[in-house]
Motif scaffolding. Sequence first.
Motif: not given
Length: 649
Positions: A318-319, A393-397, A419, A422-424, A518, A521, A527, A532
Motif C-alpha cells: 500500500v505504501t 519511516s514506516v512499517g514497524e516501530p 514516523d 498506518w495500514q493497508t 507503537l 501487533r 511483521n 505483514r
Amino acid sequence: MTKELEALLKEKRIFDPSDDVVNNSNIKRWMNDRGINTYDELLERARDQNWFWGEMGRELEWFEPWNNVLEWNPPHAKWFIGGKFNIVHNALDRHMKTWRKNKVAYIWEGEPGDIRKITYYSLYREVNKFANALKSLGVKKGDKVSIYLPMIPELPIAMLACAKIGAIHSVVFSGFSARAFRQRVNDAGAKIAITVDGFYRRGKVIPLKESADEALKDAPSVEHLIVVRRAGNDIEMDEDRDIWWDELIEGQSVVCDTEIMDSEDMLFILYTSGTTGKPKGVVHVHGGYAVGTHATLKYVFDLKDDDRWWCAADIGWVTGHSYIVYAPLMLGATSIMYEGAPDYPKPDRIWDMVGRHGVTVFYTAPTMIRMFMKYGDKWPKRHDLSSLRLLGSVGEPINPEAWVWYYKKIGRERCPIMDTWWQTETGSFILTPLPITPLKPGSATKPFPSFEADVLNDDGEPITGRGGHLVIKTPWPAMLRTLYKDPERYVRQYWSTFPGVYLTGDVARKDEDGYFWLQGREDDVLNVAGHRIGSAEVESALVSHPKVAEAAVVGKPDPVRGEVIAALVILRSDVNPSPDLKDELRNHVGREIGPIAKPSMIGFVKDLPKTRSGKIMRRIIKAKIKGEPIGDISTLANPEAVAALDEMV
Ligand code: WT7
C-alpha cells in the motif's frame, strides 16, 4: 547502546523542527491563511471533520461537486457523497493544462543502472495508449485486472490505465509466489493479468513470467496475459492467451477519455495478511482515497514543486500505491522509482542515488535503516546528502537507536523524521508528525489533524501510560470501505470488538503528552521487515508439504528485520528430522508464499501446546523461543507439550 544515545534517551529530549522548516512548510502556510497559530490549535480546529475535509477535498478537481462531505452509518462511511471524480484526472489530465505537463513525473532507475525520465506528458500518453489497449481487449468499468509486475514504469502505467477507464486493479507484489498470485487472481476474478518476462534483483534475472504461467494454469477468469519486455530472458508465450505489451499498444491512440466515476466507486483491491490463512481483499475507492492520500503527502512530507521525493517502497504494497503512484502524481511531484535491491551492487546504492538525483525527501522502513546501520557509517559518509530536508519511516516501530542514527548520519541533524503509522486498510497516514510537530525518537507522535485515535483497555476505556488496543474512533476519507467479497469479515474484524470503533490490531501506549508509542501487533500477524505476514498463512504452507503433520509459526525478535519467522514443525511419523529437510521446508514456503515468508528458524518437535479447543498457544511457544518465563498455563490442554518444546531438534 552508545553512551551518547543513552544520554540522549535519558534526557527525554524533544527534537523541535527548526524555524526554517516550520515557517516554510505547507501546513504553516495553510494555518496562516486561516488564522491558526499553533499545532494544538490546528488539531482542535480540525476536529470539525466536515470543515477540514471539505477544505482538503477542494484542493482537487471534481467533475461535479459533492453534496455532503460525510455520511456515517457505523461501520460504513461514505465520503464526498454525490461527487463525480476520477483520481487519474487529478493525477494526470489536469496537469496537461499547466506547466507541469513537461515536468518529470518519475526518474526511474533500473538495477543495472539504466535510467528513464518520464514527464507528466509522456506518462499521460503511455497511460492513454494502454487504457485504449485494455479497452480493445474488452475491459470495461468494474472489470478486475491483476497486475504482477516489479518496480518498472509499466506498473504505475497499468494501474493508472485501469483507473482511468473505471476498471479495478489488484496489484500483487512481484516477490510473491505463483500460488499466492493465483489465489489473488481467483479471488478477484480478474479478466486480464499483466506480468513481465523478467526483472533484475541482485544482478540476477528473476523470471516472473514462469510464475505467472504456473499461477494461470488454474485461473479460469483470465482471458489474456499481457507481458512487458524488460530483461529479454527466454519465455514461452501461449499463442491464444499471451500478448506482448509493446505489440498491444502499438498504434493505439494517445487520447483516451477519463471515465466519470462516483466518488465512492471502487478504485482498487489490495490483498493483505490477516490472522487466518486467507488474505483479505482491502477495497479502496476513488474520492476519499484521493483526498486522504493527497492531503497527507502534501502536509506531512511537505512536497513542493522543486522537491525530489523518494518513497523507497515497492508499489506492490500500500505504501507504493498511495505514496509512489497516486498522491505524488496528484501533487505533480517528481518521484524517484528504483527497480532493484537497496544494497546492490554495494551498500551505498541508495545514498549514491540520493546524491545523484538530488533527493530532498526520503521515506523508508526501519528494517532498511537498521541494515544500513550495520553496514556502517562509512557508506553514507561517502556521499553528498545535503539535498535532503525531510526524512520518513514506516512499517514497524522505529527503535530510538535507529531513529537517532537516521537523524544524525543521514539527515545530518537538519531533517525532521516523519514516523508515519498506518495500514493497508487506512489507505493514508493516521498517526504522524507534521513538519511543525516536536518529535520524540521512537514515537509516531499524534494523529493527523481530524483523526481521533486512542488506546483502550479490554473494557473499552481510554488509558494513558500503559499498553492497550490502538483504535480509531472516527471515520476518515481514505479508510477501506469493505473486504472484497467478504463484507461480514469487514464488520467482524475491525468494528466488533468495540462497536463503532475501528480496531487496528496494534498495541500502543499513549504518554502524558498524548504521544503514541507503537508496540507491535496484538494478533498472530507477524511483521517481517515492515510487512505483514499471517502466521496462519505460513503454517498452512508448511503443512501442505507431504512430510509435515503440523506446524506453529511465531515471530522472533530480530535486531535488523524487526521480527523473523520461527516455525515449530511436527513431522509425519515415518519421517526423520535432518538439516536438509529444514532447507527443503524453507524453500517450500518460499515457493508457496514468497521468499519473505521463509522461516529463519525451524525446529522439529513431537508435540505443540494447545488449548482445549485445539488452538495452538503461540504465546507459550514465543516465550520459549525468547527464553522468557512461559506464564499462566491453566488453559493448556497438554502440559507435557511444554517439555516437548525443550526436546526440539
Ligand atoms: C502494520 C500495517 C502502511 C504501510 C506499511 C505496512 C505496522 C506500520 C508503522 C509505524 C509502528 C507500524 C503496524 C500496522 N506499522 N507503520 N510507523 N510504527 N508500526 O502496511 O502491511 O498494512 O501493515 O504495520 O503493525 O498495523 P501493512
